[in-house]
Design an enzyme around this catalytic site. Structure first.
Site, mmCIF file in Angstrom:
data_model
loop_
_atom_site.group_PDB
_atom_site.id
_atom_site.type_symbol
_atom_site.label_atom_id
_atom_site.label_comp_id
_atom_site.label_asym_id
_atom_site.label_seq_id
_atom_site.Cartn_x
_atom_site.Cartn_y
_atom_site.Cartn_z
ATOM 1 N N GLU A 217 0.873 -1.285 -0.041
ATOM 2 C CA GLU A 217 -0.132 0.130 -0.013
ATOM 3 C C GLU A 217 0.839 1.120 -0.052
ATOM 4 O O GLU A 217 1.789 1.587 0.967
ATOM 5 C CB GLU A 217 -1.073 0.030 1.093
ATOM 6 N N LYS A 233 -8.665 -1.406 1.132
ATOM 7 C CA LYS A 233 -9.619 -1.521 2.195
ATOM 8 C C LYS A 233 -10.581 -2.513 1.485
ATOM 9 O O LYS A 233 -11.135 -2.395 0.363
ATOM 10 C CB LYS A 233 -10.449 -0.330 2.617
#
Length: 406
Positions: A217, A233
């Site tokens: 990420e 997410k």
């Protein structure tokens, strides 16, 4: 604390020599691959919360004092690898990020030898080969969790209650585990960088600690005059069925979009008006044996934006805090039994005209006696407590397996 006084609290640490730290290939996450075999450490800064001061300002000042002026990221870049430093590793803990956000910093840290800020500046040097040290036997003991599945589920219920009261919309809960070890932990931590999807794979070491990262990420990237963040997410097993479930889950999509909106707001604080855009909303990508949903948020930096302001606006990352961020951090600090340590912070590379910091999910740390891992997930009104426990276990299993050498 006034800016001048905060600078006085900087703690410079001399470069480590072979007697105190084995010479290993510099493998900082996001460091230029072509430079890694020619990098040598010039100097470094360590900072702990107990030192006082503003870690964002300390990092910016320290870099500027050593030839990396990042006080205005919109100016044309200056400096050259032949005459100045190549760049620097930058690490900021989740607790330091919470401090920057004005939030509680949470429970005591399980690995207190780790700094809350580390800046390591590297020069270029002629390539040279160093014989590898003789291998040492590696043993990793059993993992001890900092909370039981029942305690984890109870924390999810507490977040549900906060959502019902209207305090927050969602919060990310993180659990921790530690295991004793003997031998050199660096080979184990370096293995994490080879995991599939580890965009920020690499290690950062100190004299009594080491961090290994396998993060997919992007917390914040500055490249070609554009700011980019890529929040992740939403998680499912990396099977055809899991992919279909992730794409069709209204709960996962709603949770994801809340965080995208939070990241849009974070970037809007430091961007030129009207330049924040979202690309590739809810794109499914693979990390090890998991599918994860990722989006890309872009913006043009506002005139005069410096590194310190960039860190204050983006740390800690929205995908590991919740919405609203400050309220979520307050509930997280009350719910989690130990600090987040090396996880959920920032780790990467900074240099003239380029910043690339990963969010330290899928991250482990060594403190001289134990290895530490962290994992968690976002809690919304629709979250099932024991499904959240299972998701955290799925995220940490590849890390622990790799550390063990399997």
């Amino acid at each position: 604390m006034p800016h001048g006084k905060s600078t006085e609290r900087m703690r410079k640490v001399e470069p480590y020599v072979v007697e105190t730290l084995p010479q290993v290939l510099v493998n900082v996450p996001a460091a230029p691959p072509a430079c890694r075999d020619t990098l040598v450490e010039r100097t470094r800064l360590h900072w702990h919360r107990t030192d006082g001061g503003d870690p964002a300002a300390l990092a910016e000042d320290f870099l500027a004092a050593h030839g990396l002026n990042l006080r205005d990221l919109t100016r044309p870049t200056t400096g050259h690898h032949d005459t100045g430093p190549c760049g620097a590793a930058l690490y900021l803990s989740a607790a330091a990020g919470a401090l920057l956000a004005g939030a509680p910093t949470g429970a005591p840290e399980p690995a207190p030898t780790l700094p809350d800020l580390a800046v390591v500046i590297y020069d270029h040097a002629p390539t040279h080969s160093t014989p590898p040290p003789p291998p040492t036997p590696w043993w990793l003991g059993e993992w001890t969790e900092s909370w039981t599945p029942q305690q984890h589920a109870a924390a999810v219920d507490a977040i549900h209650a906060a959502i019902a009261r209207g305090d927050i919309y969602q919060a990310n809960l993180v659990g921790h585990a530690s295991a004793p070890y003997t031998g050199d932990p660096l080979p184990a931590l370096r293995r994490l960088g080879a995991l599939p999807g580890a965009r920020y794979g690499g290690v950062l070491t100190g004299d009594t600690w080491a961090i290994g990262c396998a993060s997919p990420e992007t917390l914040i990237e500055l490249t070609d005059g554009h700011l980019i963040t890529r929040p992740i997410k939403g998680t499912r097993p990396a099977t055809p069925t899991g992919r279909t479930e992730l794409l069709s889950s209204a709960k996962e999509r709603a949770e994801h979009i809340m965080i995208v909106d939070l990241e849009r707001n974070d970037l809007a604080r430091i961007a030129r008006t009207g330049t924040v855009t979202v690309d590739d909303l809810f794109t499914v990508r693979r990390w090890c044996d998991l599918w994860q949903a990722e989006s890309t948020v872009r913006a043009t930096p506002a005139d005069g934006l410096g590194l310190a302001d960039l860190l204050r606006a983006t740390c800690p990352g929205g995908s590991v805090t919740g919405a609203p961020k400050l309220a979520a951090l307050t509930h997280i600090a009350a719910a989690e039994p130990v600090g987040r340590g090396a996880s959920m912070g920032a780790l990467g590379w900074v240099t003239h005209g380029h910043i690339d910091l990963g969010l330290t999910i899928r991250t482990a740390a060594a403190d001289g006696e134990h290895l530490h891992t962290w994992a968690g997930g976002g809690i919304t009104w629709d979250s099932d407590p024991y499904a959240e426990v299972a998701e955290a276990a799925a995220k940490t299993t590849p890390i622990r397996t790799t550390l063990a050498g399997h």
